[in-house]
Design a protein around this motif. Structure first.
Motif, PDB file in Angstrom:
ATOM      1  N   ILE A 187      32.643  30.886  35.130  1.00  0.00           N
ATOM      2  CA  ILE A 187      33.488  30.656  33.969  1.00  0.00           C
ATOM      3  C   ILE A 187      34.913  30.953  34.415  1.00  0.00           C
ATOM      4  O   ILE A 187      35.188  32.008  34.986  1.00  0.00           O
ATOM      5  CB  ILE A 187      33.088  31.576  32.796  1.00  0.00           C
ATOM      6  CG1 ILE A 187      31.743  31.160  32.264  1.00  0.00           C
ATOM      7  CG2 ILE A 187      34.137  31.561  31.711  1.00  0.00           C
ATOM      8  CD1 ILE A 187      31.276  31.988  31.096  1.00  0.00           C
ATOM      9  N   ALA A 188      35.801  30.029  34.176  1.00  0.00           N
ATOM     10  CA  ALA A 188      37.192  30.221  34.575  1.00  0.00           C
ATOM     11  C   ALA A 188      37.846  31.258  33.676  1.00  0.00           C
ATOM     12  O   ALA A 188      37.723  31.202  32.461  1.00  0.00           O
ATOM     13  CB  ALA A 188      37.935  28.899  34.500  1.00  0.00           C
ATOM     14  N   ILE A 189      38.512  32.200  34.306  1.00  0.00           N
ATOM     15  CA  ILE A 189      39.305  33.168  33.564  1.00  0.00           C
ATOM     16  C   ILE A 189      40.712  33.141  34.155  1.00  0.00           C
ATOM     17  O   ILE A 189      40.909  32.795  35.315  1.00  0.00           O
ATOM     18  CB  ILE A 189      38.697  34.582  33.598  1.00  0.00           C
ATOM     19  CG1 ILE A 189      38.444  35.045  35.042  1.00  0.00           C
ATOM     20  CG2 ILE A 189      37.417  34.636  32.815  1.00  0.00           C
ATOM     21  CD1 ILE A 189      37.910  36.443  35.160  1.00  0.00           C
ATOM     22  N   SER A 190      41.690  33.483  33.339  1.00  0.00           N
ATOM     23  CA  SER A 190      43.075  33.311  33.761  1.00  0.00           C
ATOM     24  C   SER A 190      43.489  34.281  34.858  1.00  0.00           C
ATOM     25  O   SER A 190      44.375  33.981  35.638  1.00  0.00           O
ATOM     26  CB  SER A 190      44.003  33.437  32.557  1.00  0.00           C
ATOM     27  OG  SER A 190      43.829  34.698  31.961  1.00  0.00           O
ATOM     28  N   SER A 191      42.880  35.443  34.920  1.00  0.00           N
ATOM     29  CA  SER A 191      43.218  36.400  35.965  1.00  0.00           C
ATOM     30  C   SER A 191      41.938  37.036  36.484  1.00  0.00           C
ATOM     31  O   SER A 191      40.875  36.866  35.919  1.00  0.00           O
ATOM     32  CB  SER A 191      44.162  37.469  35.412  1.00  0.00           C
ATOM     33  OG  SER A 191      43.503  38.208  34.403  1.00  0.00           O
ATOM     34  N   SER A 192      42.073  37.758  37.540  1.00  0.00           N
ATOM     35  CA  SER A 192      40.932  38.406  38.160  1.00  0.00           C
ATOM     36  C   SER A 192      40.362  39.479  37.231  1.00  0.00           C
ATOM     37  O   SER A 192      41.094  40.282  36.663  1.00  0.00           O
ATOM     38  CB  SER A 192      41.383  39.039  39.478  1.00  0.00           C
ATOM     39  OG  SER A 192      40.293  39.529  40.172  1.00  0.00           O
ATOM     40  N   MET A 193      39.059  39.471  37.059  1.00  0.00           N
ATOM     41  CA  MET A 193      38.378  40.444  36.211  1.00  0.00           C
ATOM     42  C   MET A 193      38.003  41.662  37.054  1.00  0.00           C
ATOM     43  O   MET A 193      37.756  41.540  38.257  1.00  0.00           O
ATOM     44  CB  MET A 193      37.127  39.804  35.604  1.00  0.00           C
ATOM     45  CG  MET A 193      36.349  40.722  34.683  1.00  0.00           C
ATOM     46  SD  MET A 193      34.908  39.888  33.953  1.00  0.00           S
ATOM     47  CE  MET A 193      35.653  39.272  32.467  1.00  0.00           C
ATOM     48  N   THR A 194      37.946  42.818  36.420  1.00  0.00           N
ATOM     49  CA  THR A 194      37.543  44.050  37.103  1.00  0.00           C
ATOM     50  C   THR A 194      36.136  44.450  36.673  1.00  0.00           C
ATOM     51  O   THR A 194      35.619  43.969  35.661  1.00  0.00           O
ATOM     52  CB  THR A 194      38.506  45.200  36.778  1.00  0.00           C
ATOM     53  OG1 THR A 194      38.367  45.523  35.385  1.00  0.00           O
ATOM     54  CG2 THR A 194      39.942  44.850  37.119  1.00  0.00           C
ATOM     55  N   ALA A 195      35.548  45.375  37.421  1.00  0.00           N
ATOM     56  CA  ALA A 195      34.230  45.898  37.063  1.00  0.00           C
ATOM     57  C   ALA A 195      34.279  46.581  35.694  1.00  0.00           C
ATOM     58  O   ALA A 195      33.345  46.454  34.899  1.00  0.00           O
ATOM     59  CB  ALA A 195      33.742  46.866  38.133  1.00  0.00           C
ATOM     60  N   ALA A 196      35.367  47.288  35.388  1.00  0.00           N
ATOM     61  CA  ALA A 196      35.503  47.952  34.085  1.00  0.00           C
ATOM     62  C   ALA A 196      35.522  46.928  32.951  1.00  0.00           C
ATOM     63  O   ALA A 196      34.909  47.144  31.894  1.00  0.00           O
ATOM     64  CB  ALA A 196      36.768  48.805  34.054  1.00  0.00           C
ATOM     65  N   GLN A 197      36.194  45.804  33.158  1.00  0.00           N
ATOM     66  CA  GLN A 197      36.203  44.750  32.140  1.00  0.00           C
ATOM     67  C   GLN A 197      34.817  44.129  32.002  1.00  0.00           C
ATOM     68  O   GLN A 197      34.391  43.799  30.897  1.00  0.00           O
ATOM     69  CB  GLN A 197      37.233  43.688  32.499  1.00  0.00           C
ATOM     70  CG  GLN A 197      38.659  44.166  32.369  1.00  0.00           C
ATOM     71  CD  GLN A 197      39.650  43.201  32.986  1.00  0.00           C
ATOM     72  OE1 GLN A 197      39.405  42.608  34.032  1.00  0.00           O
ATOM     73  NE2 GLN A 197      40.795  43.035  32.328  1.00  0.00           N
TER      74      GLN A 197
END
Length: 187
Positions: A7-17
């Protein structure tokens, strides 16, 4: 293992997110900050995973070797960008279990990872996942193929073995003394 869709997301996701993310009826992983969404595995896949989990779990408990983790438990195996991978079965040796917090993703690679292939898995995606585990420090990865009735054994030292249905999965130095005939899991 099941076929993945990103799934495209605008920025890099973190493990916490990722921990706070809720996608009902989906299974997710995070690979170098990119969210991968998967459908739940099929019933036969679950049967194979559960059967092997019972056998490995009983052996690990009887010999007090460490802890096992059920299907799709996340492990944070890289940071910045974060990678959280999940296996069908994972084992962490007793001398490392103190590093596993009660909340969040354990920031370590399991000693043993088991991946059960699903019919739509793509070879490149499977090999990429195996490489992620091994690069993070996993010592032994079993990739079980229910269609071909075999398993591939990948080791941290780069060696590979093929186990056919007449042979046994061997715990090697990760689960010393453990052996399970592959046909017992696949039948």
């Amino acid at each position: 293992m099941t076929r993945e869709m990103s799934i495209a997301i605008s920025s890099s996701m973190t493990a916490a997110q990722l921990e706070r993310l809720s996608l009902p009826d989906k299974q997710v992983e995070l690979v170098r900050g990119r969210l991968l969404v998967r459908e739940p595995p099929g019933s036969w896949h679950g049967r194979i995973s559960a059967g092997l989990t019972l056998r490995v779990g009983e052996y690990v408990q009887r010999h007090a070797l460490g802890d096992i983790f059920a299907q799709d438990t996340g492990f944070k195996i890289a940071a910045d960008p974060d990678t959280v991978r999940a296996a069908d079965l994972a084992f962490v040796a007793r001398d490392r279990t103190h590093r596993i917090a009660r909340r969040g993703y354990a920031e370590l690679a399991p000693d043993l990872v088991v991946e059960v292939l699903s019919p739509d898995d793509r070879p490149g995606e499977v090999l990429a996942k195996v490489a992620d585990w091994l690069d993070a420090g996993t010592r032994l990865v079993w990739v079980i193929d229910p269609e071909r009735l075999d398993a591939r054994v990948y080791r941290r030292d780069g060696t590979l073995s093929l186990v056919d249905a007449r042979a046994a999965l061997d715990g090697e130095d990760v689960l010393p003394g453990f052996a399970c005939p592959l046909h017992d899991i696949l039948e």
